[in-house]
Design an enzyme around this catalytic site. Structure first.
Site, PDB file in Angstrom:
ATOM      1  N   HIS A  56       0.888  -1.167   0.000  1.00 34.65           N
ATOM      2  CA  HIS A  56       0.000   0.000   0.000  1.00 34.65           C
ATOM      3  C   HIS A  56       0.921   1.209   0.000  1.00 34.65           C
ATOM      4  O   HIS A  56       2.012   1.161   0.592  1.00 34.65           O
ATOM      5  CB  HIS A  56      -0.825   0.075   1.288  1.00 34.65           C
ATOM      6  N   ASP A  59       2.291   1.837   3.357  1.00 32.45           N
ATOM      7  CA  ASP A  59       3.243   0.854   3.929  1.00 32.45           C
ATOM      8  C   ASP A  59       4.666   1.307   3.614  1.00 32.45           C
ATOM      9  O   ASP A  59       5.604   1.038   4.349  1.00 32.45           O
ATOM     10  CB  ASP A  59       3.087  -0.535   3.271  1.00 32.45           C
ATOM     11  N   MET A  90       2.546  -6.065  -7.297  1.00 36.65           N
ATOM     12  CA  MET A  90       1.231  -5.435  -7.169  1.00 36.65           C
ATOM     13  C   MET A  90       1.345  -4.216  -6.273  1.00 36.65           C
ATOM     14  O   MET A  90       2.207  -4.171  -5.386  1.00 36.65           O
ATOM     15  CB  MET A  90       0.235  -6.440  -6.588  1.00 36.65           C
ATOM     16  N   GLU A 183     -11.065  -6.229  -5.182  1.00 36.22           N
ATOM     17  CA  GLU A 183     -11.044  -7.230  -4.114  1.00 36.22           C
ATOM     18  C   GLU A 183     -12.318  -7.134  -3.280  1.00 36.22           C
ATOM     19  O   GLU A 183     -12.511  -6.181  -2.528  1.00 36.22           O
ATOM     20  CB  GLU A 183      -9.838  -7.048  -3.209  1.00 36.22           C
ATOM     21  N   LYS A 185     -15.169  -7.984  -0.352  1.00 33.37           N
ATOM     22  CA  LYS A 185     -15.255  -8.407   1.053  1.00 33.37           C
ATOM     23  C   LYS A 185     -16.647  -8.042   1.539  1.00 33.37           C
ATOM     24  O   LYS A 185     -17.147  -6.961   1.219  1.00 33.37           O
ATOM     25  CB  LYS A 185     -14.174  -7.710   1.901  1.00 33.37           C
ATOM     26  N   GLU A 219     -10.122 -13.020  -2.308  1.00 32.09           N
ATOM     27  CA  GLU A 219      -9.354 -13.418  -1.112  1.00 32.09           C
ATOM     28  C   GLU A 219     -10.070 -14.556  -0.402  1.00 32.09           C
ATOM     29  O   GLU A 219     -11.285 -14.499  -0.186  1.00 32.09           O
ATOM     30  CB  GLU A 219      -9.161 -12.260  -0.139  1.00 32.09           C
ATOM     31  N   HIS A 222     -12.232 -13.595   2.667  1.00 36.00           N
ATOM     32  CA  HIS A 222     -13.407 -12.754   2.424  1.00 36.00           C
ATOM     33  C   HIS A 222     -14.579 -13.556   1.861  1.00 36.00           C
ATOM     34  O   HIS A 222     -15.704 -13.424   2.341  1.00 36.00           O
ATOM     35  CB  HIS A 222     -13.039 -11.605   1.486  1.00 36.00           C
ATOM     36  N   ASP A 247      -5.579 -13.289  -3.438  1.00 34.32           N
ATOM     37  CA  ASP A 247      -5.081 -13.126  -2.056  1.00 34.32           C
ATOM     38  C   ASP A 247      -5.256 -14.440  -1.321  1.00 34.32           C
ATOM     39  O   ASP A 247      -6.369 -14.847  -0.987  1.00 34.32           O
ATOM     40  CB  ASP A 247      -5.870 -12.024  -1.330  1.00 34.32           C
ATOM     41  N   ASP A 257     -12.434 -11.508   9.886  1.00 35.29           N
ATOM     42  CA  ASP A 257     -11.401 -11.724   8.869  1.00 35.29           C
ATOM     43  C   ASP A 257     -10.094 -12.133   9.548  1.00 35.29           C
ATOM     44  O   ASP A 257      -9.390 -11.311  10.113  1.00 35.29           O
ATOM     45  CB  ASP A 257     -11.198 -10.400   8.101  1.00 35.29           C
ATOM     46  N   ASP A 259      -7.339 -13.887   8.243  1.00 33.44           N
ATOM     47  CA  ASP A 259      -6.099 -13.774   7.462  1.00 33.44           C
ATOM     48  C   ASP A 259      -5.026 -14.747   7.963  1.00 33.44           C
ATOM     49  O   ASP A 259      -3.854 -14.399   8.099  1.00 33.44           O
ATOM     50  CB  ASP A 259      -5.550 -12.341   7.510  1.00 33.44           C
ATOM     51  N   ASP A 289      -1.916 -12.704   1.396  1.00 34.78           N
ATOM     52  CA  ASP A 289      -2.366 -11.550   2.175  1.00 34.78           C
ATOM     53  C   ASP A 289      -2.796 -12.108   3.531  1.00 34.78           C
ATOM     54  O   ASP A 289      -3.973 -12.431   3.730  1.00 34.78           O
ATOM     55  CB  ASP A 289      -3.524 -10.842   1.481  1.00 34.78           C
TER      56      ASP A 289
HETATM   57  C1  DIG Z   1      -7.352  -6.684   2.748  1.00 36.09           C
HETATM   58  O1  DIG Z   1      -7.617  -8.024   2.478  1.00 36.09           O
HETATM   59  C2  DIG Z   1      -6.823  -5.983   1.537  1.00 36.09           C
HETATM   60  C3  DIG Z   1      -5.763  -5.006   1.901  1.00 36.09           C
HETATM   61  O2  DIG Z   1      -4.817  -5.697   2.665  1.00 36.09           O
HETATM   62  C4  DIG Z   1      -5.187  -4.657   0.576  1.00 36.09           C
HETATM   63  O3  DIG Z   1      -5.773  -3.483   0.130  1.00 36.09           O
HETATM   64  C5  DIG Z   1      -5.546  -5.793  -0.336  1.00 36.09           C
HETATM   65  C6  DIG Z   1      -4.314  -6.215  -1.055  1.00 36.09           C
HETATM   66  O4  DIG Z   1      -4.379  -7.524  -1.485  1.00 36.09           O
HETATM   67  N1  DIG Z   1      -6.175  -6.793   0.542  1.00 36.09           N
HETATM   68 MN    MN Z   2      -6.672  -9.017   0.768  1.00 37.32          MN
HETATM   69 MN    MN Z   3      -8.566 -10.328   4.722  1.00 40.07          MN
END
Ligand code: DIG
Ligand code: MN
Ligand code: MN
Length: 388
Positions: A56, A59, A90, A183, A185, A219, A222, A247, A257, A259, A289
């Site tokens: 990001h 980051d 990315m 992406e 969610k 992802e 998600h 992801d 979530d 992760d 991710d």
């Molecule tokens: C959350 O799952 C999102 C953020 O971490 C980011 O914007 C994106 C990148 O893969 N996934």
């Molecule tokens: Mn993600």
């Molecule tokens: Mn996530």
């Protein structure tokens, strides 16, 4: 003696800076481990055979820092990539952390916030292009509501589409050759997030001015939060040539979530997912991710990173063994798996319609067929358990 699985750059594994950089904060507790410097994260991932790094904007560059400091931070990042050979696979924008985005970014009710969000994305798209990132991800973490009274969803989707069309126009105008990946969610941090699933995102993409350069970044966590099959979501994205990024992590259904480390929960689902990614010709980043458990110290963070890679490679090996097993071919033939690939009627013609209407079927005989899916699925389990 444990089986070794060694990642190579051609495996195209990638991690976000925020993954191994996660210090264990959660809504109920502060950081539990020290910051790992960016250059050390990149070197540590390179040592694991990782191919790509994603980030990001915030980051990499301190939000609101003077230009000279931003440049210095970018130069240090570039130097680390050059020294390790890792690529920038990315980039994405943090449109969710700063309080200015509390009502959304592209879908904030405040036009100035919407314009600031787009400016923030444009600035990072420029950097992403400079670093050669082929994919730009849009995760609309704040694009949503707690009460439907706050936004007319039709207006929100119009603003979302307007922003993406404008930003796609910017990329085309600049000749950056970058593609966008949305992406989905369903919720968290917002009560309801717009574009909650891969299905919603694929439908939304079809309405965009530059739909051909917009795909999805599904992802695991998600789609699983929605109670849906991540494998099925990815399979449709592949079928529509819209799997531009992915992801990878893990998640238990019905929870926030999480992760988790890839392969730490849904072994059977991930067996089918990895088999699809490996057999479908997907050439994008296998991007993790995810982050280590909050219980972990820095050593545990590297256990986490190694585990993501190990589990993917182990499942890929299991999938190859499965597909090379003659008993599987026999069981799939009995189930008629290959018959589904045959067209049912082919393109329409009045002749074929007449033939179909005149055709007779012995429905009772057809109804007696057994498809042998129990024996086929047991072969899946046997291979996963290593008892085939
Ligand atoms: C959350 O799952 C999102 C953020 O971490 C980011 O914007 C994106 C990148 O893969 N996934
Ligand atoms: Mn993600
Ligand atoms: Mn996530």
């Amino acid at each position: 003696m444990p089986v070794e699985f060694v990642a190579k750059p051609e495996d195209r594994f990638a991690f976000g800076l925020w993954t191994v950089g996660n210090r264990g904060r959660d809504p109920f507790g502060d950081a539990v481990r020290p910051k790992i410097e960016t250059v050390d994260m990149i070197k540590g991932l390179a040592d694991l055979g990782v191919w790509g790094i994603s980030f990001h904007d915030d980051d990499l560059m301190t939000f609101g820092a003077p230009e000279a400091q931003r440049q210095a931070e970018v130069e240090a990042f570039k130097k680390a990539l050059d020294e390790t050979g890792l690529v920038c696979s990315m980039a994405t924008t943090n449109l969710f952390h700063h309080p200015v985005f509390k009502d959304g970014a592209f879908t904030s009710n405040d036009p100035s916030v919407r314009r600031f969000a787009m400016q923030k994305v444009m600035r990072n798209i420029d950097l992403a292009a400079e670093l050669g990132a082929p994919t730009y991800v849009f995760w609309g973490g704040r694009e949503g509501v707690e009460t439907a009274a706050a936004k007319d969803t039709r207006d929100a989707l119009s603003r979302y589409a307007e922003a993406l069309d404008f930003l796609a126009g910017y990329v085309l105008d600049k000749g950056y050759g970058m593609r966008f990946a949305l992406e989905p969610k369903p919720n968290e941090p917002r009560g309801d997030i717009f574009l909650p699933t891969v299905g919603h995102a694929l439908a939304f993409i079809s309405t965009l001015e530059h739909a051909d350069m917009v795909g999805v970044n599904p992802e695991v966590a998600h789609e699983t939060m929605s109670g849906l099959s991540f494998y099925q979501a990815v399979a449709q994205a592949v079928w529509q040539d819209k799997l531009f990024h992915i992801d990878l992590n893990d998640q238990r259904i019905g929870r926030f979530d999480q992760d988790f480390r890839f392969g730490s929960e849904g072994i059977k689902d991930h067996f089918f997912l990895v088999r699809l990614l490996e057999n479908s010709g997907y050439a994008g980043a296998k991007h993790f991710d995810a982050h280590a458990y909050r219980t972990e110290d820095v050593a545990g963070v590297w256990d986490f990173a190694r585990g993501c890679i190990r589990n993917y490679l182990a499942l890929a090996a299991k999938a190859r063994e499965f597909d090379q097993d003659p008993r599987v071919a026999e069981a799939m033939a009995y189930s008629g798996v290959a018959e589904l690939a045959e067209p049912t009627v082919g393109p329409y013609s009045s002749e074929s319609a007449a033939r179909l209407k005149a055709e007779s079927f012995d429905v009772d005989v057809l109804a007696t067929r057994g498809f042998g899916n129990e024996a086929l699925d047991q072969l899946v389990i046997d291979h996963i358990l290593g008892i085939a």
